[in-house]
Design a protein around this motif. Structure first.
Motif, PDB file in Angstrom:
ATOM      1  N   GLU A  96       0.872  -1.042   0.103  1.00 51.76           N
ATOM      2  CA  GLU A  96      -0.114  -0.023  -0.156  1.00 51.76           C
ATOM      3  C   GLU A  96       0.814   1.190   0.046  1.00 51.76           C
ATOM      4  N   ARG A  97       1.965   1.260   0.822  1.00 51.96           N
ATOM      5  CA  ARG A  97       2.895   2.322   0.768  1.00 51.96           C
ATOM      6  C   ARG A  97       3.649   2.753  -0.443  1.00 51.96           C
ATOM      7  N   TRP A  98       4.010   1.491  -1.088  1.00 53.79           N
ATOM      8  CA  TRP A  98       4.635   1.594  -2.320  1.00 53.79           C
ATOM      9  C   TRP A  98       3.524   2.183  -3.375  1.00 53.79           C
ATOM     10  N   SER A  99       2.290   1.583  -3.392  1.00 56.80           N
ATOM     11  CA  SER A  99       1.189   2.042  -4.377  1.00 56.80           C
ATOM     12  C   SER A  99       0.924   3.492  -4.029  1.00 56.80           C
ATOM     13  N   ASN A 100       0.914   4.042  -2.938  1.00 55.47           N
ATOM     14  CA  ASN A 100       0.632   5.421  -2.703  1.00 55.47           C
ATOM     15  C   ASN A 100       2.073   6.480  -3.224  1.00 55.47           C
ATOM     16  N   LEU A 101       3.012   5.908  -3.078  1.00 59.53           N
ATOM     17  CA  LEU A 101       4.309   6.617  -3.804  1.00 59.53           C
ATOM     18  C   LEU A 101       4.214   6.813  -5.021  1.00 59.53           C
ATOM     19  N   THR A 102       3.776   5.568  -5.671  1.00 56.81           N
ATOM     20  CA  THR A 102       3.625   5.684  -7.502  1.00 56.81           C
ATOM     21  C   THR A 102       2.654   6.590  -7.577  1.00 56.81           C
ATOM     22  N   ALA A 103       1.479   6.582  -7.161  1.00 56.09           N
ATOM     23  CA  ALA A 103       0.362   7.559  -7.557  1.00 56.09           C
ATOM     24  C   ALA A 103       0.729   9.037  -7.047  1.00 56.09           C
ATOM     25  N   ALA A 104       1.539   9.167  -5.990  1.00 53.06           N
ATOM     26  CA  ALA A 104       2.040  10.513  -5.794  1.00 53.06           C
ATOM     27  C   ALA A 104       2.887  11.029  -6.580  1.00 53.06           C
ATOM     28  N   ASN A 105       3.583  10.167  -7.131  1.00 56.09           N
ATOM     29  CA  ASN A 105       4.769  10.695  -8.373  1.00 56.09           C
ATOM     30  C   ASN A 105       4.544  10.238  -9.913  1.00 56.09           C
ATOM     31  N   PRO A 106       3.670  11.060 -10.406  1.00 61.54           N
ATOM     32  CA  PRO A 106       3.274  10.583 -11.793  1.00 61.54           C
ATOM     33  C   PRO A 106       4.336  10.448 -12.785  1.00 61.54           C
ATOM     34  N   MET A 107       4.331   9.685 -13.835  1.00 64.84           N
ATOM     35  CA  MET A 107       5.426   9.659 -14.738  1.00 64.84           C
ATOM     36  C   MET A 107       5.688  10.956 -15.311  1.00 64.84           C
ATOM     37  N   ARG A 108       6.929  11.064 -15.817  1.00 58.65           N
ATOM     38  CA  ARG A 108       7.171  12.068 -16.615  1.00 58.65           C
ATOM     39  C   ARG A 108       7.363  11.432 -18.152  1.00 58.65           C
ATOM     40  N   VAL A 109       6.481  12.274 -18.978  1.00 64.83           N
ATOM     41  CA  VAL A 109       6.094  11.748 -20.408  1.00 64.83           C
ATOM     42  C   VAL A 109       7.306  11.951 -21.196  1.00 64.83           C
ATOM     43  N   ASP A 110       8.290  12.641 -20.841  1.00 58.88           N
ATOM     44  CA  ASP A 110       9.526  12.527 -21.808  1.00 58.88           C
ATOM     45  C   ASP A 110      10.645  11.411 -21.287  1.00 58.88           C
ATOM     46  N   VAL A 111      10.176  10.376 -20.473  1.00 65.19           N
ATOM     47  CA  VAL A 111      11.261   9.537 -19.733  1.00 65.19           C
ATOM     48  C   VAL A 111      10.596   8.295 -20.065  1.00 65.19           C
ATOM     49  N   ALA A 112      11.353   7.359 -20.935  1.00 66.02           N
ATOM     50  CA  ALA A 112      10.760   6.035 -21.353  1.00 66.02           C
ATOM     51  C   ALA A 112      10.674   5.235 -20.276  1.00 66.02           C
ATOM     52  N   LEU A 113      11.633   5.322 -19.153  1.00 62.13           N
ATOM     53  CA  LEU A 113      11.633   4.458 -18.120  1.00 62.13           C
ATOM     54  C   LEU A 113      10.320   4.457 -17.234  1.00 62.13           C
ATOM     55  N   ASP A 114       9.887   5.792 -17.224  1.00 65.27           N
ATOM     56  CA  ASP A 114       8.520   6.209 -16.444  1.00 65.27           C
ATOM     57  C   ASP A 114       7.521   5.848 -17.245  1.00 65.27           C
ATOM     58  N   ASN A 120       7.043   8.131 -11.817  1.00 67.29           N
ATOM     59  CA  ASN A 120       8.305   8.945 -11.892  1.00 67.29           C
ATOM     60  C   ASN A 120       9.275   7.853 -11.194  1.00 67.29           C
ATOM     61  N   PHE A 121       9.951   7.074 -11.787  1.00 67.69           N
ATOM     62  CA  PHE A 121      10.852   5.742 -11.302  1.00 67.69           C
ATOM     63  C   PHE A 121      11.739   6.511 -10.041  1.00 67.69           C
ATOM     64  N   ASP A 122      12.550   7.381 -10.597  1.00 67.93           N
ATOM     65  CA  ASP A 122      13.491   8.182  -9.696  1.00 67.93           C
ATOM     66  C   ASP A 122      12.932   8.627  -8.421  1.00 67.93           C
ATOM     67  N   ALA A 123      11.877   9.350  -8.639  1.00 64.18           N
ATOM     68  CA  ALA A 123      11.237  10.266  -7.445  1.00 64.18           C
ATOM     69  C   ALA A 123      10.810   8.877  -6.462  1.00 64.18           C
ATOM     70  N   VAL A 124      10.097   8.002  -7.046  1.00 69.83           N
ATOM     71  CA  VAL A 124       9.417   7.018  -6.036  1.00 69.83           C
ATOM     72  C   VAL A 124      10.522   6.268  -5.378  1.00 69.83           C
ATOM     73  N   SER A 125      11.697   5.871  -6.023  1.00 68.79           N
ATOM     74  CA  SER A 125      12.534   5.038  -5.599  1.00 68.79           C
ATOM     75  C   SER A 125      13.563   5.819  -4.567  1.00 68.79           C
ATOM     76  N   LYS A 126      13.580   7.322  -4.576  1.00 66.22           N
ATOM     77  CA  LYS A 126      14.319   7.990  -3.996  1.00 66.22           C
ATOM     78  C   LYS A 126      13.924   8.196  -2.594  1.00 66.22           C
ATOM     79  N   THR A 127      12.543   8.677  -2.662  1.00 61.57           N
ATOM     80  CA  THR A 127      11.471   8.706  -1.516  1.00 61.57           C
ATOM     81  C   THR A 127      11.400   7.540  -0.715  1.00 61.57           C
ATOM     82  N   ALA A 128      11.359   6.350  -1.296  1.00 66.21           N
ATOM     83  CA  ALA A 128      11.352   4.917  -0.684  1.00 66.21           C
ATOM     84  C   ALA A 128      12.628   4.818   0.015  1.00 66.21           C
TER      85      ALA A 128
END
Length: 190
Positions: A96-114, A120-128
């Motif tokens: 649930e916490r991981w899901s909340n982080l992913t919801a709070a950090n939307p993808m960057r449309v110009d980043v393929a990984l996101d 936002n792969f980096d923001a979610v992982s950094k916050t976690a």
């Protein structure tokens, strides 16, 4: 087994963790690399000196004079290396916490990984990382303040930052997906 037994068994397990070592002083890493290169060259110089003696008819007396000096210099620098390394341990968040982080950090449309993951792969992982990470030392586990995390992230190389991000993402996204896949394959229910 009923659901309470299944949950009790799961709750008795410690959450997954990952540990990484990062260098907070890239100058120390560069100096150590230079010392390692000097040691390599010193060994080559010593080998060349032994070969020269053999060609001149003298019994080859292996020399390690240059290598010994370079090795001593490298060992003397080990204290500086240890001072620049930090060991961090990260723990998997609950879903649930991981899901909340992913919801709070939307993808960057110009980043393929996101776009691949939908956040936002980096923001979610950094916050976690900041939520679950601890520094390991001789005294045990040390919690870092948000200010300390910010200072640490500013000192890291891209490589070391990526080590942290990848460890956290692996704990929370990749490893759980692999566990499910392995279980499904194991029971032939794919």
């Amino acid at each position: 087994m009923n659901i309470d037994d299944i949950l009790a068994a799961a709750e008795s397990e410690a959450p997954d963790t990952r540990t990484v070592k990062v260098c907070v002083n890239p100058a120390v890493a560069r100096k150590r690399a230079a010392l390692l290169e000097a040691l390599k060259q010193a060994k080559e110089l010593d080998a060349k000196a032994s070969t020269t003696e053999e060609r001149l008819g003298a019994a080859p007396a292996p020399t390690t004079e240059h290598a010994d000096r370079a090795q001593a210099e490298l060992e003397a620098f080990d204290d500086e290396v240890l001072k620049s390394l930090i060991t961090l341990k990260f723990t998997r968040l609950d879903g649930e916490r991981w899901s909340n982080l992913t919801a709070a950090n939307p993808m960057r449309v110009d980043v393929a990984l996101d776009r691949n993951y939908g956040y936002n792969f980096d923001a979610v992982s950094k916050t976690a990382a900041m939520l679950t990470g601890v520094r390991l030392s001789d005294d045990g586990e040390e919690l870092l303040t948000p200010e300390q995390w910010d200072r640490l992230f500013k000192r890291l190389s891209g490589h070391d930052f990526r080590l942290i991000i990848d460890a956290v993402w692996t704990l929370n996204e990749y490893a759980p997906s692999q566990h499910i896949e392995a279980l499904v394959k194991g029971f032939g229910a794919a």
